[in-house]
Design a protein around this motif. Structure first.
Motif, PDB file in Angstrom:
ATOM      1  N   LEU A 321       0.812  -1.394   0.103  1.00 17.83           N
ATOM      2  CA  LEU A 321       0.069   0.454  -0.399  1.00 17.83           C
ATOM      3  C   LEU A 321       0.701   1.171   0.008  1.00 17.83           C
ATOM      4  O   LEU A 321       0.706   2.273  -0.691  1.00 17.83           O
ATOM      5  CB  LEU A 321      -0.757   0.266   0.864  1.00 17.83           C
ATOM      6  CG  LEU A 321      -1.203   1.081   1.154  1.00 17.83           C
ATOM      7  CD1 LEU A 321      -2.526   1.567  -0.216  1.00 17.83           C
ATOM      8  CD2 LEU A 321      -2.865   1.273   2.201  1.00 17.83           C
ATOM      9  N   ASP A 322       1.934   0.752   1.229  1.00 22.33           N
ATOM     10  CA  ASP A 322       2.362   2.328   0.997  1.00 22.33           C
ATOM     11  C   ASP A 322       4.048   2.409   0.130  1.00 22.33           C
ATOM     12  O   ASP A 322       4.711   4.147   0.132  1.00 22.33           O
ATOM     13  CB  ASP A 322       2.661   2.682   2.591  1.00 22.33           C
ATOM     14  CG  ASP A 322       1.859   2.751   3.295  1.00 22.33           C
ATOM     15  OD1 ASP A 322       0.806   3.465   2.977  1.00 22.33           O
ATOM     16  OD2 ASP A 322       1.985   1.877   4.662  1.00 22.33           O
ATOM     17  N   ALA A 323       5.136   1.436  -0.651  1.00 22.28           N
ATOM     18  CA  ALA A 323       6.166   1.535  -1.219  1.00 22.28           C
ATOM     19  C   ALA A 323       5.738   2.334  -2.641  1.00 22.28           C
ATOM     20  O   ALA A 323       4.865   2.317  -3.011  1.00 22.28           O
ATOM     21  CB  ALA A 323       6.005   0.014  -1.530  1.00 22.28           C
ATOM     22  N   ALA A 324       6.803   3.101  -2.956  1.00 23.11           N
ATOM     23  CA  ALA A 324       6.874   3.906  -4.143  1.00 23.11           C
ATOM     24  C   ALA A 324       6.939   2.626  -5.778  1.00 23.11           C
ATOM     25  O   ALA A 324       7.076   1.559  -5.114  1.00 23.11           O
ATOM     26  CB  ALA A 324       8.119   4.214  -3.715  1.00 23.11           C
ATOM     27  N   PRO A 325       5.454   3.151  -5.861  1.00 19.60           N
ATOM     28  CA  PRO A 325       5.824   1.855  -7.641  1.00 19.60           C
ATOM     29  C   PRO A 325       7.216   2.586  -8.709  1.00 19.60           C
ATOM     30  O   PRO A 325       7.561   3.398  -8.943  1.00 19.60           O
ATOM     31  CB  PRO A 325       3.836   2.970  -8.492  1.00 19.60           C
ATOM     32  CG  PRO A 325       4.843   4.382  -8.039  1.00 19.60           C
ATOM     33  CD  PRO A 325       4.628   4.607  -6.698  1.00 19.60           C
ATOM     34  N   GLY A 326       7.569   1.239  -8.853  1.00 17.25           N
ATOM     35  CA  GLY A 326       8.311   1.083  -9.997  1.00 17.25           C
ATOM     36  C   GLY A 326       9.926   0.174  -9.563  1.00 17.25           C
ATOM     37  O   GLY A 326      10.325  -0.078  -8.870  1.00 17.25           O
ATOM     38  N   MET A 327      10.011  -0.091 -10.998  1.00 16.22           N
ATOM     39  CA  MET A 327      11.195  -1.229 -11.153  1.00 16.22           C
ATOM     40  C   MET A 327      12.222  -0.551 -11.701  1.00 16.22           C
ATOM     41  O   MET A 327      12.247   0.400 -13.425  1.00 16.22           O
ATOM     42  CB  MET A 327      10.840  -2.132 -12.148  1.00 16.22           C
ATOM     43  CG  MET A 327       8.802  -2.905 -11.131  1.00 16.22           C
ATOM     44  SD  MET A 327       8.807  -3.882 -12.536  1.00 16.22           S
ATOM     45  CE  MET A 327       7.473  -5.076 -11.715  1.00 16.22           C
ATOM     46  N   THR A 328      13.962  -0.934 -11.597  1.00 15.47           N
ATOM     47  CA  THR A 328      15.067  -0.923 -12.658  1.00 15.47           C
ATOM     48  C   THR A 328      14.803  -1.423 -13.607  1.00 15.47           C
ATOM     49  O   THR A 328      14.063  -2.591 -14.021  1.00 15.47           O
ATOM     50  CB  THR A 328      15.922  -0.746 -11.721  1.00 15.47           C
ATOM     51  OG1 THR A 328      16.183  -2.297 -11.677  1.00 15.47           O
ATOM     52  CG2 THR A 328      15.674   0.024 -10.143  1.00 15.47           C
ATOM     53  N   GLY A 329      15.403  -1.329 -15.122  1.00 10.06           N
ATOM     54  CA  GLY A 329      15.336  -1.707 -16.024  1.00 10.06           C
ATOM     55  C   GLY A 329      16.339  -1.268 -17.029  1.00 10.06           C
ATOM     56  O   GLY A 329      16.559  -2.246 -17.922  1.00 10.06           O
ATOM     57  N   VAL A 330      17.186  -0.372 -16.952  1.00 13.23           N
ATOM     58  CA  VAL A 330      17.572   0.314 -18.136  1.00 13.23           C
ATOM     59  C   VAL A 330      18.846  -0.684 -18.541  1.00 13.23           C
ATOM     60  O   VAL A 330      19.350  -0.937 -19.613  1.00 13.23           O
ATOM     61  CB  VAL A 330      18.477   1.968 -18.069  1.00 13.23           C
ATOM     62  CG1 VAL A 330      19.534   1.924 -16.486  1.00 13.23           C
ATOM     63  CG2 VAL A 330      18.389   1.716 -19.512  1.00 13.23           C
TER      64      VAL A 330
END
Length: 433
Positions: A321-330
């Protein structure tokens, strides 16, 4: 006289694996010749490309290098290092920074910080001031400062009149494009992951697929009305892709990208990945993944972009619920796409080059990148070993953050060398000093 650089003994990706081995000769930042292997001239430096493919450098048109305001998660130097290690020679930063990249002075400040890093870092700028969705930025002034991509990124431009005005503004700015995070904010308010079985099981509010289709449908109609250029960021659903497909056939000036994670992972992976699996738009259903894989292979979708979103552990070591959205990937993009699509026979090497290099460069107006490996063209190149197997370890990647969804995954295919403007920035899998 010796050439500056010769990349020796590789095969050109457009010729697939059965092509003839060649030497690529580089002088003064450009390809001066492509000759049969062994016929290249003496050189000040040679890079071995035997058993590898020589390709145009990859282009990632959606990265978050967190500059300014979030450099504990990533900065331009660490982000560019990861890009170079992944064969990416050019990338486009998103403007959801603190403060927002929404003025020519902010653009110039960010580009000055990017000078000398091992990737050609460009920046987008916000569509609306402060990404607040209330009034347009000065598109003409930002364009004069070098911006070609306008986006409010993680915030959808929900106001019809503002989005229409933004699209209309691109008509008078050749090569510019409005890139939209296509999720209706009212429909996803409070949503955490895909609105489906996993959200129900975990007791979390969902982000419905219809929120994406709704915005894409509206934006395509506005693009048709204005004649403006429209690009869908990180498209995630089969329904939205179908809308884009119909629009393209009717002549609307629209393109769409997809991330590696949306081509591989589903909502079912979230319980395994934990907060690393949270992103916006969310991981969707297996049926969406299968449709998007077909779409990127057959040309319905135009490009792969990573939405590289590093976060400091403190922003991920919490609840879904509280975590920032997103993943690394470059750094892992090319290897994931090669493993999942090319090595399995679903995508040709030529199509791979199109979606990770040629098309993204064209969409973002990056003229110096995404070219065929031919004499006279800029020497922005990746040398890719299609057979090398390697396992992703988060602490071995260049990013300051560790939120990769591929940790522990064995991949097939890895960048051996990266050449930027004629100079090696990665050689034999190591960053050049």
């Amino acid at each position: 006289m010796a050439a500056d650089l010769v990349i020796s003994g590789g095969r050109l990706a457009d010729s697939a694996l059965g092509g003839e081995r060649v030497d690529v000769v580089i002088e003064n930042g450009r390809i001066s010749a492509v000759v049969p292997a062994g016929e290249g001239p003496p050189a000040r430096r040679r890079l071995d490309a035997s058993a590898a493919l020589v390709m145009p450098g990859f282009v990632d048109i959606q990265v978050h290098f967190r500059t300014p305001g979030g450099t504990d998660s990533e900065d331009i130097a660490s982000g560019a290092a990861g890009a170079a290690m992944g064969g990416v020679t050019a990338c486009v930063m998103m403007p959801n920074t603190t403060p927002t990249i929404d003025t020519p002075d902010m653009v110039r400040e960010v580009l000055a910080l990017a000078a000398g890093v091992p990737c050609d870092v460009r920046t987008s700028a916000a569509i609306t001031t402060g990404r607040a969705g209330e009034r347009l930025t000065d598109f003409a002034a930002l364009y004069s400062a070098g911006v070609r991509v306008f986006t409010d990124d993680g915030d959808c431009v929900a106001d019809d009149a503002l989005m229409e005005a933004a699209l209309a503004a691109t008509v008078g700015l050749p090569g510019s494009v409005v890139s939209q995070h296509a999720e209706d904010p009212d429909m996803v308010a409070g949503g955490v992951i895909n609105d489906g079985a996993v959200a129900q099981r975990l007791g979390l509010a969902g982000r419905p697929a219809a929120a994406e289709e709704s915005i894409v449908r509206r934006d395509l109609a506005l693009a048709a009305t204005t004649g403006g250029r429209y690009h869908v960021l990180h498209l995630s659903t089969s329904a939205a892709m179908a809308r884009v497909s119909v629009a393209k056939r009717s002549g609307i000036n629209a393109t769409a990208e997809v991330t590696p994670q949306h081509l591989v992972l589903t909502e079912d992976d979230i319980e395994r990945l934990g907060t690393t699996g949270k992103m916006n738009p969310p991981l969707r259903l297996r049926s969406d993944v299968e449709a998007l894989r077909l779409g990127i292979c057959d040309g319905t979708l135009d490009a792969v972009a990573t939405d590289h979103a590093p976060h400091h552990p403190s922003l991920k070591d919490t609840s879904l619920l509280d975590a920032a959205p997103g993943m690394t990937g470059v750094e892992t993009m090319a290897s994931v796409i090669w493993t999942e699509l090319v090595a399995t026979g679903a995508m040709s090497p030529t199509r791979f080059v199109e979606v990770v290099s040629v098309a993204p460069a064209r969409i973002a107006g990056i003229a110096e990148h995404g070219h065929r490996v031919e004499a006279g063209l800029p020497a922005n190149l990746a040398v890719f070993d299609p057979a090398q197997r390697w396992t992703v370890h988060a602490d071995e990647l260049q990013s300051r953050s560790r939120n990769t969804p591929w940790a522990g995954r064995e991949l097939t295919g890895k960048v051996r060398h990266t050449v930027l403007a004629g100079h090696p920035v990665v050689a034999d899998g190591e960053l050049c000093s």
